[in-house]
Design a protein around this motif. Structure first.
Motif, PDB file in Angstrom:
ATOM      1  N   UNK A 104       0.840  -1.209   0.000  1.00 13.44           N
ATOM      2  CA  UNK A 104       0.000   0.000   0.000  1.00 13.44           C
ATOM      3  C   UNK A 104       0.872   1.255   0.000  1.00 13.44           C
ATOM      4  N   UNK A 105       1.927   1.237   0.811  1.00 13.52           N
ATOM      5  CA  UNK A 105       2.813   2.407   0.891  1.00 13.52           C
ATOM      6  C   UNK A 105       3.582   2.651  -0.400  1.00 13.52           C
ATOM      7  N   UNK A 106       3.795   1.609  -1.178  1.00 13.76           N
ATOM      8  CA  UNK A 106       4.605   1.730  -2.389  1.00 13.76           C
ATOM      9  C   UNK A 106       3.816   1.540  -3.678  1.00 13.76           C
ATOM     10  N   UNK A 107       2.501   1.442  -3.574  1.00  9.28           N
ATOM     11  CA  UNK A 107       1.705   1.124  -4.753  1.00  9.28           C
ATOM     12  C   UNK A 107       1.797   2.208  -5.827  1.00  9.28           C
ATOM     13  N   UNK A 108       1.988   3.460  -5.434  1.00  3.24           N
ATOM     14  CA  UNK A 108       2.131   4.519  -6.450  1.00  3.24           C
ATOM     15  C   UNK A 108       3.345   4.260  -7.342  1.00  3.24           C
ATOM     16  N   UNK A 109       4.382   3.647  -6.797  1.00  2.00           N
ATOM     17  CA  UNK A 109       5.560   3.314  -7.605  1.00  2.00           C
ATOM     18  C   UNK A 109       5.259   2.148  -8.551  1.00  2.00           C
ATOM     19  N   UNK A 110       4.467   1.209  -8.081  1.00  2.00           N
ATOM     20  CA  UNK A 110       4.066   0.091  -8.938  1.00  2.00           C
ATOM     21  C   UNK A 110       3.217   0.633 -10.088  1.00  2.00           C
ATOM     22  N   UNK A 111       2.303   1.549  -9.774  1.00  2.00           N
ATOM     23  CA  UNK A 111       1.453   2.146 -10.813  1.00  2.00           C
ATOM     24  C   UNK A 111       2.286   2.862 -11.873  1.00  2.00           C
TER      25      UNK A 111
END
Length: 164
Positions: A71-78
């Motif tokens: 959840x904390x890093x999902x923007x990077x996955x996106x």
């Protein structure tokens, strides 16, 4: 130019996210957990990734520490989905960067440098050695990767300046 590129390509390592999250999961669930994650970062599209992520969060809610890493890093996955699948495959891991850093640490370990230039010369020499060592290495599907990268204006400008 380096700063602009850094903002465009934020290479968050999927392998490290998996490793950081799996420590919150009992070993008996590792395989199933990583299979669920692969559906997230291996999705064919951003929408597919988001749907798989929602399902992943629900399925693994009993391990909130593991889910929170994602959840904390999902923007990077996106951000990976700003690029085609060939680029995502190259950006999947930071192993090449880590290899270079490890090599630099080896040659600078337990060495006293009389000045900054001495250090820079040693790192330059190590870089040229690594270049010779890796010169024959190829990125799989490089033509496709290059084409997908060239659709981004900032990256395209860098590619034009570094064409060989």
């Amino acid at each position: 130019m380096k700063t602009e590129l850094k903002r465009v390509v934020v290479q968050r390592c999927i392998v490290h996210l998996v490793r950081n999250s799996i420590k919150y999961v009992p070993s008996k669930d590792y395989k199933k957990f990583t299979q669920s994650l692969k559906k997230v970062y291996g999705a064919p599209s951003l929408n597919g990734c988001r749907k798989a992520f929602e399902q992943f969060c629900q399925e693994w809610s009993q391990y909130p520490g593991a889910v929170d890493v994602w959840k904390r890093n999902f923007n990077h996955v996106e951000q990976l989905f700003d690029y085609g699948s060939a680029v995502r495959k190259v950006m999947y891991t930071t192993n090449a960067v880590e290899s270079i850093n490890s090599s630099f640490r080896k040659v600078t370990k337990n060495v006293a440098f009389p000045n900054e230039n001495a250090l820079l010369k040693l790192l330059y020499l190590r870089t040229t050695e690594l270049y010779k060592k890796w010169n024959g290495s190829k990125v799989q599907n490089w033509a496709m990767v290059r084409n997908q990268l060239s659709t981004n204006e900032k990256i395209s400008a860098v590619l034009k300046n570094t064409s060989t």
